[in-house]
Scaffold this active site. Structure first.
Site, PDB file in Angstrom:
ATOM      1  N   ARG A  20       0.828  -1.211   0.000  1.00  0.00           N
ATOM      2  CA  ARG A  20       0.000   0.000   0.000  1.00  0.00           C
ATOM      3  C   ARG A  20       0.863   1.261   0.000  1.00  0.00           C
ATOM      4  NH1 ARG A  20      -3.643  -0.685   5.111  1.00  0.00           N
ATOM      5  NH2 ARG A  20      -1.614  -1.367   5.877  1.00  0.00           N
ATOM      6  N   GLU A  68     -20.456   0.809  -1.021  1.00  0.00           N
ATOM      7  CA  GLU A  68     -19.614   0.274  -2.103  1.00  0.00           C
ATOM      8  C   GLU A  68     -20.292   0.294  -3.464  1.00  0.00           C
ATOM      9  OE1 GLU A  68     -20.010  -1.256   0.897  1.00  0.00           O
ATOM     10  OE2 GLU A  68     -18.099  -0.528   1.660  1.00  0.00           O
ATOM     11  N   PHE A  93     -14.856  -5.973   0.398  1.00  0.00           N
ATOM     12  CA  PHE A  93     -16.091  -5.204   0.231  1.00  0.00           C
ATOM     13  C   PHE A  93     -16.226  -4.688  -1.202  1.00  0.00           C
ATOM     14  CE2 PHE A  93     -14.696  -4.198   4.730  1.00  0.00           C
ATOM     15  CZ  PHE A  93     -15.373  -5.270   5.268  1.00  0.00           C
ATOM     16  N   ARG A 177      -1.219  -6.113   1.692  1.00  0.00           N
ATOM     17  CA  ARG A 177      -0.930  -5.476   2.971  1.00  0.00           C
ATOM     18  C   ARG A 177       0.142  -6.266   3.723  1.00  0.00           C
ATOM     19  NH1 ARG A 177      -5.209  -3.144   6.230  1.00  0.00           N
ATOM     20  NH2 ARG A 177      -4.623  -2.833   8.390  1.00  0.00           N
TER      21      ARG A 177
END
Lengths: 324, 304
Positions: A20, A68, A93, A177
């Protein structure tokens, strides 16, 4: 094909990077030079590490709130207006909640939207399967007109983003991540639909992407110690797939293991299996996540599902044993 | 059922009148466009043996007003970045949109004869990759409003005067994504966004009231931060006035509740839930045609 690394004994001990960070740095650089680029988030500024982007371009970070479906529809509308939206949201999501918007508003409508799935796979390890995004690749692979990229490290994340910003069309990029060591060279160039051969070998092939690539490279070292030369292919683009590299691997090594931080049904493994079956059938083993995972960190869970370096090496030997 | 043949594709190319044209002329122009679009749409559904004629008829006055007198979009500027955008969220009335696009010259009138035929560009739901003038591939409900919000945001970022219109069905508002988008529209003060609700009070198999009552819709939209206006959705004057008033209230997106009748103005079809996607028989077709042709505007029927 590019050979970048030949000896990886120290990969386990190399510094690990959260992709990220590479994502936000690259996106900010791109936005600096292209005013069309905007970020679109679902209250996910922090989880996408976009604070620096927000500071530099306050008007160009659209936060629609925790919504979303709206987020992806809004991105399609921004693209209609000539903007290049980079949707940044937790992959679980983004892909599950907005799947129909991804299909209809982005892919079928052919809108220039970049869907950036943050913290995919089992990155939210102990938050459980509601927050795992192991299905994203399989779902999006079933949608026409969708490029799917799973970078293995910060270098590949940056390179893929630069390519995506230039490319006029829908793209999904997974941004990891869980910390990973750098496996690609500093001057790495991303080419869509092209595999990267990180290690040559003629006895068996391991095809992986994302957070599992470095594990595959260490597995090849373990195999080498036992006299087995494994070819290690990094497959950042799941769609379109580098069928040529897969068929060559099948023909030249006779056995293929795939490994990914995703469901073992319909992801990279499924894509490779389709190419192998249709072109050059050989024994295969598909490593992935076969179930709603129990509590644990992503690293622990990968090990549990046979994707530790030792596990991948075991799978390679077992698959080789099936070759007649 | 025979396929629509080219001889039935009678819609003439219309186009907007010059800006200085008076209101009376403009309204007569819209009325005649709407009448001819209805006749063509009736033929489309009858000869194709499929379509959503009830919703087509309830939306056509809104479409004719937008394309006839409001939108700065025509066949010559469908790719102009500064064009106004119209998004048909209730994508199942694609037949009405195709007929409108043909009436205003975006696609050849003859192309309507391919409606729903194998490999036709004129699918049961619109496809922007195949038909000029279409802004989004809609069909699943609840998609158009978020897209419209995104476009209105892009215009705001560009400090552009271009406007965004989206037509949603009332039953469609049962989809939660609309309300997500309305919150964002209000938050970003998108006052050049106009949401038009085709409020015919009927959905596929029942009234909205019986299904999932939307009332008090005006209060709900107002509570979500919209300027709310109610109009007769078959009155071109009322439609023209509100759709031309952008922004309607500075700082607020506009929510136009257009009260309509499904199947309007065909006698046996109007406000009749059976006509969501029923296909008129030959006798029903002829009666509807007779009724629509009788309604020709005396002054403009010939000139247009």
């Amino acid at each position: 094909m590019t050979e970048i690394l030949t000896r990886n004994e120290s990969l386990r001990d190399r510094p690990r990077f959260d992709c990220r960070d590479s994502y936000v740095k690259t996106l900010s650089e791109l936005a600096e030079h292209d005013h069309r680029i905007v970020g679109v988030v679902n209250d996910s500024v922090g989880s996408s590490k976009l604070d620096a982007f927000k500071k530099s371009f306050p008007d160009r970070l659209i936060n629609v709130g925790i919504a979303e479906q709206d987020m992806v529809g809004v991105a399609a509308g921004l693209a209609n207006g000539g903007r290049i939206p980079f949707v940044s949201a937790a992959s679980c999501f983004l892909t599950a909640r907005a799947l129909e918007q991804i299909k209809a508003d982005v892919a079928y409508s052919n809108r220039n939207v970049k869907l950036c799935g943050m913290s995919p796979g089992m990155a939210y390890g102990d938050l459980g399967p509601t927050h795992h995004s192991i299905e994203d690749i399989a779902w999006l692979r079933a949608i026409d007109n969708m490029t799917i990229i799973v970078p293995a490290d910060p270098v590949e994340t940056a390179a893929a983003l630069r390519w995506a910003a230039e490319f006029d069309g829908p793209v999904f990029i997974r941004v990891s991540r869980m910390g990973v060591p750098q496996v690609n060279a500093d001057d790495y160039e991303f080419r869509p639909g092209r595999a990267v051969t990180l290690r040559n070998g003629g006895d068996v092939t391991v095809i992986s992407n994302g957070t599992v690539v470095w594990r595959a490279l260490v597995a090849a070292e373990l195999l080498a110690d036992q006299g087995i030369e494994a070819r290690v292919i990094s497959m950042p683009t799941v769609k379109p797939l580098d069928v040529e590299a897969i068929v060559a691997a099948a023909a030249e090594t006779g056995a293929i293991v795939t490994a990914e931080e995703a469901t073992s049904k319909g992801g990279l493994g499924g894509a490779v299996a389709e190419a192998v079956v249709e072109n050059h059938p050989v024994p295969m083993r598909i490593l992935g996540v076969p179930e709603f995972a129990p509590t644990g960190s992503a690293g622990f869970l990968l090990d549990r599902y046979g994707m530790s370096p030792e596990g991948i090496a075991d799978a390679a030997r077992a698959t080789m044993a099936r070759v007649r | 059922m025979s396929a629509l043949s080219a001889e039935h594709a009678t819609i003439p190319v219309m186009g907007r009148l010059a800006p200085h044209t008076g209101r009376t002329e403009l309204l007569a122009h819209i009325a005649e466009a709407a009448r001819q679009i209805r006749i063509q749409d009736l033929k489309l559904v009858h000869y194709a043996g499929a379509g959503h004629i009830g919703g087509d008829m309830s939306a056509i006055d809104i479409l004719a007003t937008l394309y006839g007198a409001v939108l700065n979009v025509g066949p010559d500027n469908v790719e102009d970045p500064e064009r106004d955008r119209f998004i048909l969220s209730k994508g199942h009335v694609a037949g009405a949109l195709y007929t409108t696009l043909a009436a205003f010259g975006f696609i050849p009138v003859e192309q309507l004869a391919t409606f729903l035929k194998p490999l036709s560009a004129l699918n049961g739901h619109p496809n922007r990759r195949k038909v000029p003038g279409i802004e989004a591939n809609t069909g699943p409900l609840g998609h158009g409003l978020p897209i419209a919000v995104g476009h209105a945001l892009s215009a705001k970022l560009d400090v552009s005067p271009r406007r965004t219109y989206v037509l949603v069905g009332d039953g469609e508002l049962q989809e939660g994504s609309n309300w997500e988008a309305m919150m964002a529209a209000s938050q970003y003060q998108l006052d050049r966004l106009t949401v038009v609700v085709d409020r015919n009070r009927l959905q596929q198999g029942a009234t909205t009231k019986e299904t999932n009552d939307l009332d008090p819709l005006q209060d709900k939209a107002a509570a979500f931060g919209f300027a709310v206006v109610e109009v007769n959705g078959h009155d071109h004057g009322e439609l023209l006035d509100v759709l031309s008033s952008v922004p309607f209230r500075p700082g607020k997106p506009t929510f136009v509740i257009a009260h309509t009748h499904k199947g309007h103005p065909i006698s046996y079809m109007s406000n009749n839930v059976a006509w969501h996607h029923k296909v008129p028989s030959t006798a029903e077709f002829e009666l509807a045609l007779e009724e629509l042709e009788a309604a020709a505007h005396p002054r403009f029927a010939k000139e247009l």
